[in-house]
Design an enzyme around this catalytic site. Structure first.
Site, PDB file in Angstrom:
ATOM      1  N   ARG A  18       0.604  -1.361   0.033  1.00 30.55           N
ATOM      2  CA  ARG A  18      -0.180   0.143  -0.002  1.00 30.55           C
ATOM      3  C   ARG A  18       0.866   1.269   0.161  1.00 30.55           C
ATOM      4  O   ARG A  18       0.642   2.348  -0.582  1.00 30.55           O
ATOM      5  CB  ARG A  18      -1.182   0.032   0.933  1.00 30.55           C
ATOM      6  CG  ARG A  18      -2.007  -1.193   1.098  1.00 30.55           C
ATOM      7  CD  ARG A  18      -3.127  -0.944   2.298  1.00 30.55           C
ATOM      8  NE  ARG A  18      -2.158  -1.424   3.440  1.00 30.55           N
ATOM      9  CZ  ARG A  18      -2.171  -0.909   4.694  1.00 30.55           C
ATOM     10  NH1 ARG A  18      -3.113   0.066   4.805  1.00 30.55           N
ATOM     11  NH2 ARG A  18      -1.364  -1.251   5.681  1.00 30.55           N
ATOM     12  N   ASN A  36      -6.326  -2.272   2.517  1.00 30.42           N
ATOM     13  CA  ASN A  36      -6.304  -3.777   2.854  1.00 30.42           C
ATOM     14  C   ASN A  36      -7.864  -4.291   2.836  1.00 30.42           C
ATOM     15  O   ASN A  36      -8.542  -3.639   3.562  1.00 30.42           O
ATOM     16  CB  ASN A  36      -5.580  -4.163   4.141  1.00 30.42           C
ATOM     17  CG  ASN A  36      -3.983  -4.251   3.742  1.00 30.42           C
ATOM     18  OD1 ASN A  36      -3.595  -4.372   2.874  1.00 30.42           O
ATOM     19  ND2 ASN A  36      -3.426  -4.415   5.201  1.00 30.42           N
TER      20      ASN A  36
END
Length: 89
Positions: A18, A36
């Site tokens: 990320r 997520n």
């Protein structure tokens, strides 16, 4: 301005995917987020120039150095509200 939503699967959680995606997106001038998901995938939503979005889509297959991307599925979308910056969550 266009927007995409991509679902990235493989070994993409707990490997800086990320944050690396955020850095790449900011470098491309995109706004959006990388989150997520409970099933182990990462959802990437990005808005900006079409060529920058294409570059991000291609980069998602590479990911962070520790990730192992198995699939990237993207779709165009229209966000309810524009993003300010690029965030991870």
């Amino acid at each position: 301005m266009k927007c995409i939503r991509c679902l990235v699967s493989g070994h993409v959680q707990g490997v800086w995917f990320r944050e690396t995606t955020r850095r790449k997106a900011v470098g491309l001038g995109l706004s959006g987020q990388a989150l997520n998901l409970p099933d182990g995938r990462v959802e990437v939503t990005a808005c900006g120039d079409e060529s920058a979005l294409l570059a991000l889509r291609e980069w998602l297959w590479e990911g962070s150095p520790l990730s192992r991307v198995e699939a990237v599925r993207c779709e165009e979308l229209t966000p309810a509200e524009p993003f300010s910056g690029f965030h991870t969550g």
